[in-house]
Design a protein around this motif. Structure first.
Motif, PDB file in Angstrom:
ATOM      1  N   ALA A 134      27.280   6.707 -43.447  1.00 16.52           N
ATOM      2  CA  ALA A 134      27.142   8.155 -43.276  1.00 16.52           C
ATOM      3  C   ALA A 134      26.016   8.481 -42.308  1.00 16.52           C
ATOM      4  O   ALA A 134      26.132   9.398 -41.480  1.00 16.52           O
ATOM      5  N   VAL A 135      24.922   7.719 -42.379  1.00 18.30           N
ATOM      6  CA  VAL A 135      23.804   7.940 -41.461  1.00 18.30           C
ATOM      7  C   VAL A 135      24.218   7.627 -40.028  1.00 18.30           C
ATOM      8  O   VAL A 135      23.907   8.374 -39.091  1.00 18.30           O
ATOM      9  N   ASN A 136      24.937   6.530 -39.830  1.00 21.72           N
ATOM     10  CA  ASN A 136      25.403   6.178 -38.482  1.00 21.72           C
ATOM     11  C   ASN A 136      26.314   7.259 -37.920  1.00 21.72           C
ATOM     12  O   ASN A 136      26.246   7.596 -36.730  1.00 21.72           O
ATOM     13  N   THR A 137      27.180   7.811 -38.765  1.00 17.03           N
ATOM     14  CA  THR A 137      28.065   8.889 -38.319  1.00 17.03           C
ATOM     15  C   THR A 137      27.260  10.101 -37.890  1.00 17.03           C
ATOM     16  O   THR A 137      27.527  10.714 -36.842  1.00 17.03           O
TER      17      THR A 137
ATOM     18  N   ASP B 119      10.922   0.283 -42.284  1.00 15.21           N
ATOM     19  CA  ASP B 119      11.554  -0.828 -42.986  1.00 15.21           C
ATOM     20  C   ASP B 119      11.926  -0.434 -44.419  1.00 15.21           C
ATOM     21  O   ASP B 119      13.021  -0.750 -44.903  1.00 15.21           O
ATOM     22  N   GLN B 120      11.033   0.250 -45.091  1.00 10.93           N
ATOM     23  CA  GLN B 120      11.328   0.695 -46.453  1.00 10.93           C
ATOM     24  C   GLN B 120      12.456   1.718 -46.466  1.00 10.93           C
ATOM     25  O   GLN B 120      13.339   1.670 -47.338  1.00 10.93           O
ATOM     26  N   LEU B 121      12.433   2.636 -45.509  1.00  9.24           N
ATOM     27  CA  LEU B 121      13.474   3.661 -45.438  1.00  9.24           C
ATOM     28  C   LEU B 121      14.852   3.042 -45.248  1.00  9.24           C
ATOM     29  O   LEU B 121      15.809   3.376 -45.960  1.00  9.24           O
ATOM     30  N   VAL B 122      14.965   2.155 -44.272  1.00 10.75           N
ATOM     31  CA  VAL B 122      16.274   1.587 -43.952  1.00 10.75           C
ATOM     32  C   VAL B 122      16.743   0.638 -45.055  1.00 10.75           C
ATOM     33  O   VAL B 122      17.938   0.599 -45.383  1.00 10.75           O
ATOM     34  N   ALA B 123      15.826  -0.106 -45.650  1.00  9.15           N
ATOM     35  CA  ALA B 123      16.209  -0.970 -46.776  1.00  9.15           C
ATOM     36  C   ALA B 123      16.824  -0.139 -47.888  1.00  9.15           C
ATOM     37  O   ALA B 123      17.837  -0.529 -48.496  1.00  9.15           O
TER      38      ALA B 123
ATOM     39  N   VAL C  62      21.802  12.261 -29.105  1.00  5.42           N
ATOM     40  CA  VAL C  62      21.838  11.475 -27.866  1.00  5.42           C
ATOM     41  C   VAL C  62      20.651  11.783 -26.961  1.00  5.42           C
ATOM     42  O   VAL C  62      19.909  10.886 -26.558  1.00  5.42           O
ATOM     43  N   ASN C  63      20.480  13.046 -26.595  1.00  3.18           N
ATOM     44  CA  ASN C  63      19.421  13.428 -25.666  1.00  3.18           C
ATOM     45  C   ASN C  63      18.094  13.617 -26.392  1.00  3.18           C
ATOM     46  O   ASN C  63      18.055  13.978 -27.577  1.00  3.18           O
ATOM     47  N   ASN C  64      17.000  13.402 -25.661  1.00  7.60           N
ATOM     48  CA  ASN C  64      15.674  13.501 -26.271  1.00  7.60           C
ATOM     49  C   ASN C  64      15.387  14.878 -26.856  1.00  7.60           C
ATOM     50  O   ASN C  64      14.619  15.001 -27.812  1.00  7.60           O
ATOM     51  N   ASN C  65      15.977  15.927 -26.266  1.00  9.01           N
ATOM     52  CA  ASN C  65      15.727  17.276 -26.773  1.00  9.01           C
ATOM     53  C   ASN C  65      16.787  17.755 -27.760  1.00  9.01           C
ATOM     54  O   ASN C  65      16.784  18.920 -28.167  1.00  9.01           O
ATOM     55  N   ASP C  66      17.708  16.870 -28.156  1.00  7.10           N
ATOM     56  CA  ASP C  66      18.698  17.255 -29.170  1.00  7.10           C
ATOM     57  C   ASP C  66      17.994  17.449 -30.513  1.00  7.10           C
ATOM     58  O   ASP C  66      17.097  16.675 -30.870  1.00  7.10           O
ATOM     59  N   PRO C  67      18.407  18.454 -31.271  1.00  6.71           N
ATOM     60  CA  PRO C  67      17.856  18.569 -32.627  1.00  6.71           C
ATOM     61  C   PRO C  67      18.325  17.407 -33.487  1.00  6.71           C
ATOM     62  O   PRO C  67      19.383  16.819 -33.232  1.00  6.71           O
ATOM     63  N   LEU C  68      17.535  17.048 -34.463  1.00  4.94           N
ATOM     64  CA  LEU C  68      17.956  15.997 -35.375  1.00  4.94           C
ATOM     65  C   LEU C  68      19.216  16.450 -36.102  1.00  4.94           C
ATOM     66  O   LEU C  68      19.322  17.614 -36.514  1.00  4.94           O
ATOM     67  N   PRO C  69      20.185  15.565 -36.251  1.00  3.92           N
ATOM     68  CA  PRO C  69      21.447  15.958 -36.881  1.00  3.92           C
ATOM     69  C   PRO C  69      21.281  16.273 -38.355  1.00  3.92           C
ATOM     70  O   PRO C  69      20.384  15.740 -39.027  1.00  3.92           O
ATOM     71  N   GLY C  70      22.126  17.130 -38.847  1.00  8.52           N
ATOM     72  CA  GLY C  70      22.143  17.396 -40.274  1.00  8.52           C
ATOM     73  C   GLY C  70      22.799  16.243 -41.006  1.00  8.52           C
ATOM     74  O   GLY C  70      23.397  15.352 -40.414  1.00  8.52           O
TER      75      GLY C  70
ATOM     76  N   ASP D  18      13.980  11.971 -46.303  1.00  8.31           N
ATOM     77  CA  ASP D  18      12.863  11.121 -45.898  1.00  8.31           C
ATOM     78  C   ASP D  18      13.084  10.522 -44.520  1.00  8.31           C
ATOM     79  O   ASP D  18      12.139  10.327 -43.749  1.00  8.31           O
ATOM     80  N   LEU D  19      14.348  10.260 -44.152  1.00  6.73           N
ATOM     81  CA  LEU D  19      14.640   9.760 -42.810  1.00  6.73           C
ATOM     82  C   LEU D  19      14.403  10.847 -41.776  1.00  6.73           C
ATOM     83  O   LEU D  19      13.844  10.587 -40.700  1.00  6.73           O
ATOM     84  N   THR D  20      14.813  12.071 -42.087  1.00  2.00           N
ATOM     85  CA  THR D  20      14.574  13.194 -41.175  1.00  2.00           C
ATOM     86  C   THR D  20      13.080  13.384 -40.949  1.00  2.00           C
ATOM     87  O   THR D  20      12.630  13.572 -39.808  1.00  2.00           O
ATOM     88  N   ALA D  21      12.293  13.320 -42.021  1.00  2.00           N
ATOM     89  CA  ALA D  21      10.845  13.496 -41.890  1.00  2.00           C
ATOM     90  C   ALA D  21      10.238  12.395 -41.026  1.00  2.00           C
ATOM     91  O   ALA D  21       9.368  12.659 -40.187  1.00  2.00           O
ATOM     92  N   TYR D  22      10.716  11.186 -41.206  1.00  5.45           N
ATOM     93  CA  TYR D  22      10.210  10.070 -40.398  1.00  5.45           C
ATOM     94  C   TYR D  22      10.549  10.265 -38.927  1.00  5.45           C
ATOM     95  O   TYR D  22       9.683  10.102 -38.049  1.00  5.45           O
ATOM     96  N   LEU D  23      11.809  10.603 -38.628  1.00  3.21           N
ATOM     97  CA  LEU D  23      12.221  10.756 -37.237  1.00  3.21           C
ATOM     98  C   LEU D  23      11.487  11.909 -36.558  1.00  3.21           C
ATOM     99  O   LEU D  23      11.161  11.828 -35.370  1.00  3.21           O
ATOM    100  N   LYS D  24      11.209  12.972 -37.289  1.00  2.00           N
ATOM    101  CA  LYS D  24      10.436  14.070 -36.711  1.00  2.00           C
ATOM    102  C   LYS D  24       9.051  13.592 -36.285  1.00  2.00           C
ATOM    103  O   LYS D  24       8.499  14.033 -35.275  1.00  2.00           O
ATOM    104  N   LYS D  25       8.508  12.676 -37.039  1.00  7.33           N
ATOM    105  CA  LYS D  25       7.153  12.182 -36.773  1.00  7.33           C
ATOM    106  C   LYS D  25       7.093  11.267 -35.559  1.00  7.33           C
ATOM    107  O   LYS D  25       6.115  11.287 -34.802  1.00  7.33           O
TER     108      LYS D  25
END
Length: 403
Positions: free
Chosen positions: A69-72, A55-59, A78-86, A91-98
């Motif tokens: 830009a994030v939505n783009t 919630d704090q991140l997205v706010a 898409v797929n579960n094994n796709d690497p996180l996009p650049g 902080d969003l990347t760190a959260y999604l990795k977790k």
């Protein structure tokens, strides 16, 4: 006042008994965490539990104008094994990795069995999720008001397609595996929920009709689960569709994992169907009621379905909703009666199930009508037969335009 400050005030008010409701208040939380997948917990009322980190991140993303830009960037994930996009904030990347993975207690064998069950019983699931759960959502007051006054409420065709993306990816044969898409879809949905939690309290229209200060709490997500998984299981049993215990357990497990991925604390996730039914009786059944927003949403949803050539009349569609939900809900929503269709459905649908399940050698006279109806309904939800992933799930940047 920021979200976290509001939550502290709200929680304190609840503890002091100062929180009122603009309408029917939700029942006091009394479900024991011993009935959860965690087996224990603090027993905190989930109505006052949200998803603080994301919630704090997205706010912050919304306030800084970074959401487009994030939505783009997320569109290619898409797929579960796709690497996180650049291109994502660190902080969003760190959260999604977790969070981008299954809980330690997830059972791949049960998830695979649930997916196979979804494939074998998709005829009934399309009907129950579409005409049952989908329309039931419009008589869940908080959900109806939140959907209506958020950005998605202004375009129900797009909103319904995105909702179907979630269900479609959940039901995929390998939805939870590396080449599936549900883990990613759940995480994107979690981001959307965080966006709505930040934006909707800024809508004076929503604030005027709701009894919440912040939408989509853990309790709200649990209510939605019961309108989906718990309701569907109950109706399949009512219809006497063969549903072995192992299939029932697997079906529940897929929803347990889904709830976890959506940010619901494990202490609230039912560990058995008996625990789920007890929770549903507390949090879902007592709150069902019509609202101005829900009546309009129901008409929008049925209107969208009617746009597809289902081979049946609108009266038939109205009566099928009444059949899978109840006449009371049909009356709340003002669904006009068609007694000839009502008689046909109540007479032929049970025979249709018996024949499809190999329990009767005699095909009902209206077999073709029902078979074509279900096929057309499935195609409507499948965006004319294409995967739900063609409709991207994106973080919102505002509320309903009129709000």
């Amino acid at each position: 006042m920021d979200n976290l400050s509001r939550r502290k005030v709200l929680s304190l008010s609840a503890a002091l008994g100062l929180v009122g409701a603009a309408g029917t208040a939700a029942p006091a939380w009394a479900w024991s965490p011993t009935g959860s997948v965690a087996g224990a917990g603090a027993g905190t009322d989930p109505e006052y539990v949200w998803d603080d980190e994301v919630d704090q991140l997205v706010a912050s993303l919304i306030e800084k104008g970074q959401v487009p830009a994030v939505n783009t960037a997320l569109a290619s994930w898409v797929n579960n094994n796709d690497p996180l996009p650049g291109g994502l904030p660190a902080d969003l990347t760190a959260y999604l990795k977790k969070v981008n993975g299954l809980p330690s207690w997830a059972d791949p064998a049960k998830l695979a069995r649930a997916a196979d069950f979804n494939r074998r019983k998709d005829t009934y699931l399309f009907v129950l999720y579409g005409l049952g759960s989908g329309i039931m959502s419009t008589v869940i007051p908080r959900e109806a008001k939140s959907v209506y006054w958020s950005a998605g409420g202004a375009n129900m065709k797009d909103r319904a397609a995105k909702t179907f993306t979630f269900g479609y990816d959940l039901a995929q044969l390998k939805g939870f595996g590396p080449t599936g898409q549900f883990v990613v879809t759940a995480n994107k949905t979690r981001l959307v929920h965080a966006g709505v939690r930040h934006l909707l309290p800024q809508s004076p229209h929503w604030s005027a009709v709701t009894d919440e200060s912040i939408p989509i709490s853990n309790a709200d997500i649990l209510v939605t689960f019961h309108s989906l998984g718990t309701y569907v299981r109950r109706r399949l049993l009512d219809w006497k569709v063969p549903f072995p215990a192992a299939d029932q357990e697997a079906f529940l497990h897929s929803w347990q994992v889904a709830l976890h991925l959506l940010g619901v604390r494990d202490e609230y996730i039912p560990k058995s169907w008996a625990d789920a039914e007890a929770q549903s009786a507390q949090v879902l059944t007592p709150i069902l009621s019509p609202t101005t927003e829900g009546i309009e949403l129901a008409e929008d949803l049925l209107g969208l379905t009617a746009q597809v050539d289902l081979g049946v009349t609108r009266g038939f569609l109205n009566e099928f909703v009444r059949y899978v939900l109840s006449d009371e809900i049909g009356d709340w929503l003002g669904l006009k009666r068609d007694y000839a269709s009502a008689t046909l459905i109540r007479t032929v649908w049970p025979a249709f199930i018996l024949f499809r399940e190999g329990l009767s050698p005699v095909a009902p006279g209206a077999f073709y009508l029902f078979d074509q109806f279900v096929r057309a309904l499935a195609m409507a939800f499948l965006n004319n037969g294409t995967s739900g992933t063609t409709t991207p799930i994106v973080i919102p940047t505002g509320n309903r335009p009129s709000s």
